[in-house]
Design a protein around this motif. Structure first.
Motif, PDB file in Angstrom:
ATOM      1  N   ILE A  39       0.848  -1.198   0.000  1.00  0.00           N
ATOM      2  CA  ILE A  39       0.000   0.000   0.000  1.00  0.00           C
ATOM      3  C   ILE A  39       0.878   1.241   0.000  1.00  0.00           C
ATOM      4  O   ILE A  39       1.780   1.390   0.828  1.00  0.00           O
ATOM      5  CB  ILE A  39      -0.928   0.016   1.229  1.00  0.00           C
ATOM      6  N   GLU A  40       0.585   2.136  -0.927  1.00  0.00           N
ATOM      7  CA  GLU A  40       1.310   3.403  -1.007  1.00  0.00           C
ATOM      8  C   GLU A  40       0.533   4.482  -0.256  1.00  0.00           C
ATOM      9  O   GLU A  40      -0.569   4.863  -0.645  1.00  0.00           O
ATOM     10  CB  GLU A  40       1.491   3.816  -2.468  1.00  0.00           C
ATOM     11  N   MET A  41       1.114   4.966   0.847  1.00  0.00           N
ATOM     12  CA  MET A  41       0.473   6.008   1.639  1.00  0.00           C
ATOM     13  C   MET A  41       0.781   7.369   1.020  1.00  0.00           C
ATOM     14  O   MET A  41       1.910   7.635   0.615  1.00  0.00           O
ATOM     15  CB  MET A  41       0.979   5.962   3.082  1.00  0.00           C
ATOM     16  N   PRO A  42      -0.210   8.248   0.916  1.00  0.00           N
ATOM     17  CA  PRO A  42       0.005   9.548   0.252  1.00  0.00           C
ATOM     18  C   PRO A  42       0.828  10.505   1.091  1.00  0.00           C
ATOM     19  O   PRO A  42       0.944  10.348   2.315  1.00  0.00           O
ATOM     20  CB  PRO A  42      -1.424  10.073   0.082  1.00  0.00           C
ATOM     21  N   LYS A  43       1.395  11.501   0.422  1.00  0.00           N
ATOM     22  CA  LYS A  43       2.057  12.585   1.133  1.00  0.00           C
ATOM     23  C   LYS A  43       0.993  13.468   1.777  1.00  0.00           C
ATOM     24  O   LYS A  43      -0.002  13.816   1.148  1.00  0.00           O
ATOM     25  CB  LYS A  43       2.896  13.423   0.175  1.00  0.00           C
ATOM     26  N   LEU A  44       1.212  13.812   3.032  1.00  0.00           N
ATOM     27  CA  LEU A  44       0.262  14.661   3.754  1.00  0.00           C
ATOM     28  C   LEU A  44       1.043  15.752   4.478  1.00  0.00           C
ATOM     29  O   LEU A  44       1.315  15.645   5.678  1.00  0.00           O
ATOM     30  CB  LEU A  44      -0.557  13.831   4.747  1.00  0.00           C
ATOM     31  N   PRO A  45       1.448  16.800   3.766  1.00  0.00           N
ATOM     32  CA  PRO A  45       2.244  17.871   4.380  1.00  0.00           C
ATOM     33  C   PRO A  45       1.547  18.454   5.606  1.00  0.00           C
ATOM     34  O   PRO A  45       0.335  18.676   5.609  1.00  0.00           O
ATOM     35  CB  PRO A  45       2.351  18.911   3.256  1.00  0.00           C
ATOM     36  N   GLY A  73       3.581  -5.410  17.844  1.00  0.00           N
ATOM     37  CA  GLY A  73       3.902  -4.572  18.998  1.00  0.00           C
ATOM     38  C   GLY A  73       4.642  -3.304  18.643  1.00  0.00           C
ATOM     39  O   GLY A  73       4.836  -2.441  19.499  1.00  0.00           O
ATOM     40  N   ALA A  74       5.071  -3.163  17.374  1.00  0.00           N
ATOM     41  CA  ALA A  74       5.810  -1.972  16.974  1.00  0.00           C
ATOM     42  C   ALA A  74       4.867  -0.780  16.820  1.00  0.00           C
ATOM     43  O   ALA A  74       3.737  -0.918  16.351  1.00  0.00           O
ATOM     44  CB  ALA A  74       6.549  -2.217  15.666  1.00  0.00           C
ATOM     45  N   LEU A  75       5.344   0.380  17.202  1.00  0.00           N
ATOM     46  CA  LEU A  75       4.643   1.641  17.012  1.00  0.00           C
ATOM     47  C   LEU A  75       5.582   2.565  16.258  1.00  0.00           C
ATOM     48  O   LEU A  75       6.694   2.838  16.711  1.00  0.00           O
ATOM     49  CB  LEU A  75       4.266   2.256  18.361  1.00  0.00           C
ATOM     50  N   VAL A  76       5.172   3.032  15.079  1.00  0.00           N
ATOM     51  CA  VAL A  76       6.028   3.885  14.273  1.00  0.00           C
ATOM     52  C   VAL A  76       5.267   5.162  13.920  1.00  0.00           C
ATOM     53  O   VAL A  76       4.078   5.127  13.615  1.00  0.00           O
ATOM     54  CB  VAL A  76       6.518   3.161  12.993  1.00  0.00           C
ATOM     55  N   LEU A  77       5.981   6.285  13.997  1.00  0.00           N
ATOM     56  CA  LEU A  77       5.403   7.588  13.676  1.00  0.00           C
ATOM     57  C   LEU A  77       6.200   8.204  12.532  1.00  0.00           C
ATOM     58  O   LEU A  77       7.412   8.403  12.645  1.00  0.00           O
ATOM     59  CB  LEU A  77       5.447   8.503  14.895  1.00  0.00           C
ATOM     60  N   VAL A  78       5.527   8.462  11.407  1.00  0.00           N
ATOM     61  CA  VAL A  78       6.139   9.169  10.283  1.00  0.00           C
ATOM     62  C   VAL A  78       5.843  10.645  10.518  1.00  0.00           C
ATOM     63  O   VAL A  78       4.705  11.098  10.357  1.00  0.00           O
ATOM     64  CB  VAL A  78       5.562   8.685   8.939  1.00  0.00           C
ATOM     65  N   THR A  79       6.855  11.390  10.922  1.00  0.00           N
ATOM     66  CA  THR A  79       6.636  12.697  11.548  1.00  0.00           C
ATOM     67  C   THR A  79       6.386  13.842  10.586  1.00  0.00           C
ATOM     68  O   THR A  79       5.758  14.835  10.957  1.00  0.00           O
ATOM     69  CB  THR A  79       7.836  13.055  12.432  1.00  0.00           C
ATOM     70  N   GLN A  80       6.888  13.753   9.356  1.00  0.00           N
ATOM     71  CA  GLN A  80       6.827  14.900   8.453  1.00  0.00           C
ATOM     72  C   GLN A  80       5.778  14.739   7.347  1.00  0.00           C
ATOM     73  O   GLN A  80       5.788  15.484   6.372  1.00  0.00           O
ATOM     74  CB  GLN A  80       8.202  15.129   7.808  1.00  0.00           C
ATOM     75  N   GLY A  81       4.901  13.771   7.481  1.00  0.00           N
ATOM     76  CA  GLY A  81       3.862  13.574   6.480  1.00  0.00           C
ATOM     77  C   GLY A  81       4.376  13.050   5.152  1.00  0.00           C
ATOM     78  O   GLY A  81       3.746  13.239   4.114  1.00  0.00           O
ATOM     79  N   GLN A  82       5.534  12.371   5.157  1.00  0.00           N
ATOM     80  CA  GLN A  82       6.099  11.861   3.913  1.00  0.00           C
ATOM     81  C   GLN A  82       5.255  10.714   3.369  1.00  0.00           C
ATOM     82  O   GLN A  82       4.722   9.907   4.122  1.00  0.00           O
ATOM     83  CB  GLN A  82       7.530  11.351   4.128  1.00  0.00           C
ATOM     84  N   GLY A  83       5.177  10.630   2.061  1.00  0.00           N
ATOM     85  CA  GLY A  83       4.586   9.445   1.458  1.00  0.00           C
ATOM     86  C   GLY A  83       5.473   8.251   1.743  1.00  0.00           C
ATOM     87  O   GLY A  83       6.699   8.382   1.835  1.00  0.00           O
ATOM     88  N   HIS A  84       4.863   7.084   1.915  1.00  0.00           N
ATOM     89  CA  HIS A  84       5.659   5.889   2.213  1.00  0.00           C
ATOM     90  C   HIS A  84       4.868   4.649   1.824  1.00  0.00           C
ATOM     91  O   HIS A  84       3.690   4.736   1.454  1.00  0.00           O
ATOM     92  CB  HIS A  84       6.057   5.831   3.687  1.00  0.00           C
ATOM     93  N   ILE A  85       5.531   3.515   1.903  1.00  0.00           N
ATOM     94  CA  ILE A  85       4.917   2.245   1.502  1.00  0.00           C
ATOM     95  C   ILE A  85       4.940   1.284   2.678  1.00  0.00           C
ATOM     96  O   ILE A  85       5.964   1.155   3.367  1.00  0.00           O
ATOM     97  CB  ILE A  85       5.669   1.630   0.307  1.00  0.00           C
ATOM     98  N   ILE A  86       3.826   0.630   2.923  1.00  0.00           N
ATOM     99  CA  ILE A  86       3.784  -0.487   3.860  1.00  0.00           C
ATOM    100  C   ILE A  86       3.400  -1.725   3.045  1.00  0.00           C
ATOM    101  O   ILE A  86       2.523  -1.663   2.187  1.00  0.00           O
ATOM    102  CB  ILE A  86       2.795  -0.246   5.022  1.00  0.00           C
ATOM    103  N   SER A  87       4.056  -2.830   3.310  1.00  0.00           N
ATOM    104  CA  SER A  87       3.849  -4.002   2.456  1.00  0.00           C
ATOM    105  C   SER A  87       4.191  -5.291   3.184  1.00  0.00           C
ATOM    106  O   SER A  87       4.916  -5.294   4.186  1.00  0.00           O
ATOM    107  CB  SER A  87       4.711  -3.887   1.197  1.00  0.00           C
ATOM    108  N   SER A  88       3.669  -6.387   2.628  1.00  0.00           N
ATOM    109  CA  SER A  88       4.025  -7.712   3.132  1.00  0.00           C
ATOM    110  C   SER A  88       5.337  -8.168   2.530  1.00  0.00           C
ATOM    111  O   SER A  88       6.039  -9.016   3.103  1.00  0.00           O
ATOM    112  CB  SER A  88       2.920  -8.713   2.778  1.00  0.00           C
ATOM    113  N   ASP A  89       5.679  -7.606   1.357  1.00  0.00           N
ATOM    114  CA  ASP A  89       6.855  -8.039   0.600  1.00  0.00           C
ATOM    115  C   ASP A  89       7.381  -6.837  -0.172  1.00  0.00           C
ATOM    116  O   ASP A  89       6.623  -6.159  -0.886  1.00  0.00           O
ATOM    117  CB  ASP A  89       6.466  -9.170  -0.359  1.00  0.00           C
ATOM    118  N   LEU A  90       8.675  -6.573  -0.052  1.00  0.00           N
ATOM    119  CA  LEU A  90       9.265  -5.415  -0.720  1.00  0.00           C
ATOM    120  C   LEU A  90       9.207  -5.510  -2.241  1.00  0.00           C
ATOM    121  O   LEU A  90       9.353  -4.501  -2.941  1.00  0.00           O
ATOM    122  CB  LEU A  90      10.723  -5.238  -0.271  1.00  0.00           C
TER     123      LEU A  90
END
Length: 318
Positions: A39-45, A73-90
């Protein structure tokens, strides 16, 4: 006992700053994902995005950064609203979030299900932002990603309970639910930011380091609490029990600019926020922020922001 100090040092130097943080525009999504997915997460300035892995694992990848494997159990914060990808497989081709079939349950709650053969991953994700000047200043100093991947058992229990509470409130939409969700989100993100400040040497540098300083921190607190007061280098130095020259030099060293420059920028950023959200007369705003005339205030505003206060509603970036 020093009776001249109006802003005493607290046992928690950043407590007042953290206390002022309030989130806005919060949106939460519960995801159940299995098989192969990306999944490609959008940029959110101007926003922050968090992901909490409540079951399974997945990859997180930001542009120009090494991918990170997020386990349960991981908690991750993308702080600057950058677009990013979350996936099961790169190796998977990412699909834009809004093309995944995500379902809106309420104004603040969404559900995403991708069903396939393979391991199952469950995520709780959120989008939020800080509108206050304090929050924006803090975000500038945060790294692009904050990751907490090994929570203690007590923290995990507390975190899961908090998430369940957020989900329940978002679904039921009872009176006061929005306030509860916002306050829980405050706690969740501030807990992670506090963890970073306790663990990272970078949290003792720049603006945050200046806030922690036993002398300069008093001056910053004074400016933040009473931005409209007729502050001078001399009066702020007295608040800190320092000489004028010693205070001025230490302030510039820690904050990265002069006392006068910081005070003016802080006032103008406050003014910009007020003008964005309220139709406040300029003369009233000028007086609130310590200016004797609308003209003096307008000149300072244009010098700092690059446009006049009457143009604020036509400016999309600043």
């Amino acid at each position: 006992m020093d009776m001249t100090r109006q802003f005493p040092v607290t046992n928690d130097p950043l407590g007042e700053t953290l206390h002022q943080l309030r989130l806005h525009g919060s949106l939460y999504c519960r995801s159940e994902l299995s098989g192969d997915w990306s999944i490609e997460m959008p940029k959110l300035p101007g926003k922050m995005m968090f992901h909490i892995i409540t079951a399974g694992q997945c990859w997180l990848q930001l542009e120009n950064q090494s991918p990170k494997l997020l386990k349960q159990g991981a908690l991750v914060l993308v702080t600057q609203g950058q677009g990013h990808i979350i996936s099961s497989d790169l190796e998977q081709t990412p699909i834009p979030l809004f093309n995944t079939g995500i379902q809106q349950i309420s104004e603040r709650y969404e559900v995403l299900k991708i069903i396939g053969e393979g391991e199952k991953t469950e995520l709780t994700c959120g989008v939020m932002g800080f509108d206050q000047i304090v929050g924006q200043q803090l975000i500038k100093q945060l790294p692009s990603i904050l990751l907490l991947d090994q929570l203690e058992k007590t923290s995990q229990t507390w975190l899961n309970s908090t998430l369940e509470f957020i989900s329940a409130e978002a679904r039921q939409l009872k009176p006061g639910g929005e306030t509860i969700i916002t306050n829980l989100a405050d706690i969740l993100i501030i807990q992670l930011i506090r963890h970073w400040m306790e663990q990272s040497p970078k949290a003792s540098q720049g603006w945050l380091g200046a806030l922690k300083d036993k002398r300069v921190g008093i001056a910053l607190h004074a400016i933040h609490q009473q931005p409209g007061k007729n502050w001078t280098v001399d009066s702020l130095a007295r608040e800190c029990n320092m000489s004028r020259s010693g205070f001025s030099a230490r302030f510039s060293l820690l904050v990265g600019c002069s006392v006068k420059s910081y005070l003016t920028k802080w006032r103008m950023n406050l003014a910009y926020q007020r003008l964005k959200h309220n139709n406040v007369p300029l003369i009233e705003l000028a007086e609130e922020l310590g200016y004797n005339s609308e003209a003096a205030f307008s000149r300072a505003f244009k010098r700092v922001k690059g446009f006049s206060p009457t143009q604020h509603n036509t400016i999309t970036t600043h």
